[in-house]
Scaffold this motif. Structure first.
Motif, PDB file in Angstrom:
ATOM      1  N   LEU A 297      -6.513   0.211  10.886  1.00 21.51           N
ATOM      2  CA  LEU A 297      -5.535   1.091  10.268  1.00 21.51           C
ATOM      3  C   LEU A 297      -4.446   1.333  11.305  1.00 21.51           C
ATOM      4  O   LEU A 297      -4.723   1.795  12.398  1.00 21.51           O
TER       5      LEU A 297
ATOM      6  N   GLN B 248      -8.604   2.058  -2.413  1.00 21.96           N
ATOM      7  CA  GLN B 248      -7.544   2.966  -1.959  1.00 21.96           C
ATOM      8  C   GLN B 248      -7.506   4.221  -2.820  1.00 21.96           C
ATOM      9  O   GLN B 248      -7.351   5.338  -2.298  1.00 21.96           O
TER      10      GLN B 248
ATOM     11  N   ARG C  13      -3.800  -1.150   5.001  1.00 18.99           N
ATOM     12  CA  ARG C  13      -5.234  -0.898   4.866  1.00 18.99           C
ATOM     13  C   ARG C  13      -5.943  -2.205   4.529  1.00 18.99           C
ATOM     14  O   ARG C  13      -6.420  -2.407   3.406  1.00 18.99           O
TER      15      ARG C  13
ATOM     16  N   SER D 169       0.821  -1.206   0.000  1.00 24.48           N
ATOM     17  CA  SER D 169       0.000   0.000   0.000  1.00 24.48           C
ATOM     18  C   SER D 169       0.859   1.261   0.000  1.00 24.48           C
ATOM     19  O   SER D 169       0.490   2.271  -0.610  1.00 24.48           O
TER      20      SER D 169
END
Length: 505
Positions: A259, A172, A164, A125
């Motif tokens: 998160l 995203q 995430r 990510s």
């Protein structure tokens, strides 16, 4: 035997179907993302009280960690306040590891498998965030959300800085602030009689006798699993679940995914306490001689569920005067302030003056780089502070009473007279978090603190900050101890004493 695709390969495959032109850039960003996450993990291995590390030995050749099972892990000396990705590989019994997820899998410590998966997702990510984030324009932004969307790498010290889980690549792009989307919030109508409501609730979020509770689209699709009525369009902020409505409030939504460390929802407790807490905080800011403003909570509502709740807060933008800028401390890298020792010292002086004064009175802020904002002059000098999100501060009734301040009528986790807990809350978030993240290294942090401390309030808390190790949340230990509730802590070397011996621990 068929093996599932790695997180990096899965993101690459999804990206190829959505934005194939970004695939080469994503691939180019992967080595740097691995180093960034590995650097954060190495900091944890070097300094957190992990029970399977028997001994740490520092020397000219670097740092050696003797594991309880007899193996040895070697890497560079670990500056606990460094933010540049200086760790590109570590060696476990001579075998090199440049991938943090592979390293944790090889360590095979309790609960490693789940955390290794999170690290793999954090790497993928982070590379996606770096590849897909537009280059910021040269001019400083004027709108509050634009500052927040410039923070691409996430938490400066958590290995899960960009993890995430449950978010596809498309999600995203659709919701990640670094990709600068506009998000269409949903609303769920709930009879007011079935809700807990504190503060005021705006007319535009009412439908007769029903409250229209704002819902994040991801929450609607994955947790509530039901369609929502269209709500306001908004810009996601650093926390992803909080969004800025242009010309309106900041909307904190429930987002039930993990998160970094925590599952993001909004507890019934925090909704119930919000109005009392906001009024109390506003009364404290009135005592701060203009050095601190606290954003008001306008209203909070929950359908008696942490999965369906929202908090409306005023925008920090209202505290910026003509020619001034207000931005989270985490976004200061984009201003050049960290490159100026004088301005870094001024930031340390301002934040410690405010933090220590409040702590002496009996309030410990969770003053990390996301909650704590700074108002800058047009020339880039720190002028005053803005604080938002009161959900995790700590309040000492005994200290408040000692200073003639009436404690708010609150109970529960926000209230404690435990002195170490109060100091950990402020020092761990402000010094080991916000200031360290801006300074970017132990030497820079030490210089800023040394310049600032002669001018800050002379309290017993300041003496504790000067004398002992610096508390910081043991973020990796917490992820490897999923059944241990609450925060766990590490004791970092005091940044004022760089030559402090950290060997043979």
């Amino acid at each position: 035997m068929h093996r599932p695709p790695t997180a990096e390969a899965q993101v690459a495959a999804e990206l190829a179907g959505l934005r194939p032109g970004l695939v080469p850039r994503y691939a180019a960003e992967l080595p740097g993302a691995r180093a960034a996450v590995l650097t954060r993990l190495w900091r944890a291995l070097a300094h957190e009280p992990l029970p399977w590390i028997a001994r740490r030995t520092a020397g000219a050749g670097g740092l050696a960690l003797r594991l309880a099972d007899g193996r040895t892990l070697r890497g560079p000396l670990a500056d606990p306040y460094a933010t540049d990705p200086y760790v590109t590989a570590v060696f476990l019994d001579g075998a090199a590891y440049d991938d943090p997820a592979r390293l944790l899998t090889a360590l095979a410590v309790p609960n490693a498998a789940g955390f290794a998966g999170e690290l793999a997702h954090s790497v993928a990510s982070l590379a996606l965030s770096r590849a897909g984030s537009p280059e910021p324009p040269g001019a400083w932004p004027r709108r509050d959300w634009e500052w927040e969307q410039r923070v691409v790498d996430g938490h400066p010290f958590h290995p899960n800085c960009r993890s995430r889980p449950g978010f596809s690549v498309a999600e995203q792009f659709a919701y990640g602030p670094e990709h600068r989307p506009v998000v269409q919030l949903g609303t769920v109508p709930v009879a007011a009689s079935e809700c807990l409501l504190t503060g005021a609730w705006p007319a535009e979020l009412r439908d007769g006798g029903r409250l229209l509770i704002p819902v994040h689209p991801w929450q609607a699709a994955h947790v509530l699993k039901s369609p929502c009525e269209p709500g306001p369009s908004a810009h996601p902020l650093m926390s992803l679940r909080t969004l800025a409505v242009p010309g309106g409030p900041h909307v904190k939504t429930a987002l039930s995914t993990r998160l970094t460390s925590s599952v993001r929802d909004i507890s019934v407790y925090s909704v119930g306490a919000s109005a009392t807490l906001s009024a109390f905080a506003e009364s404290l800011s009135d005592r701060m001689d203009g050095l601190l403003h606290i954003t008001r909570t306008l209203g909070a509502a929950t359908a008696n569920s942490p999965d369906l709740a929202a908090v409306l807060r005023e925008s920090p933008q209202r505290f910026a005067g003509p020619g001034e800028y207000v931005l989270p401390v985490a976004a200061l890298a984009g201003t050049g302030l960290p490159d100026s020792p004088a301005r870094l010292a001024a930031l340390a002086r301002l934040t410690l003056t405010v933090g220590l004064r409040l702590l002496e009175w009996g309030v410990a802020l969770e003053a990390h780089g996301q909650n704590l904002l700074v108002v800058l002059s047009g020339a880039g000098d720190p002028l005053r502070l803005v604080y938002r999100d009161l959900a995790d501060i700590r309040i000492s009734p005994a200290r408040l009473a000692r200073h003639g301040i009436t404690p708010p009528e609150l109970t529960g986790r926000l209230v404690t007279d435990d002195v170490p807990a109060l100091r950990r809350k402020l020092f761990g978030s402000l010094v080991a978090g916000a200031l360290a993240g801006v300074a970017g290294s132990g030497p820079a942090l030490r210089a800023a603190l040394a310049a600032a401390l002669p001018d800050v309030p002379r309290t017993a808390d300041l003496a504790a900050l000067r004398e002992g190790p610096l508390p910081a949340k043991a973020l990796t230990l917490m992820r490897l101890s999923p059944r241990t509730p609450g925060d766990q802590w590490a004791a970092l070397p005091n940044p004022l004493v760089l030559e402090q011996d950290t060997s043979d621990q």
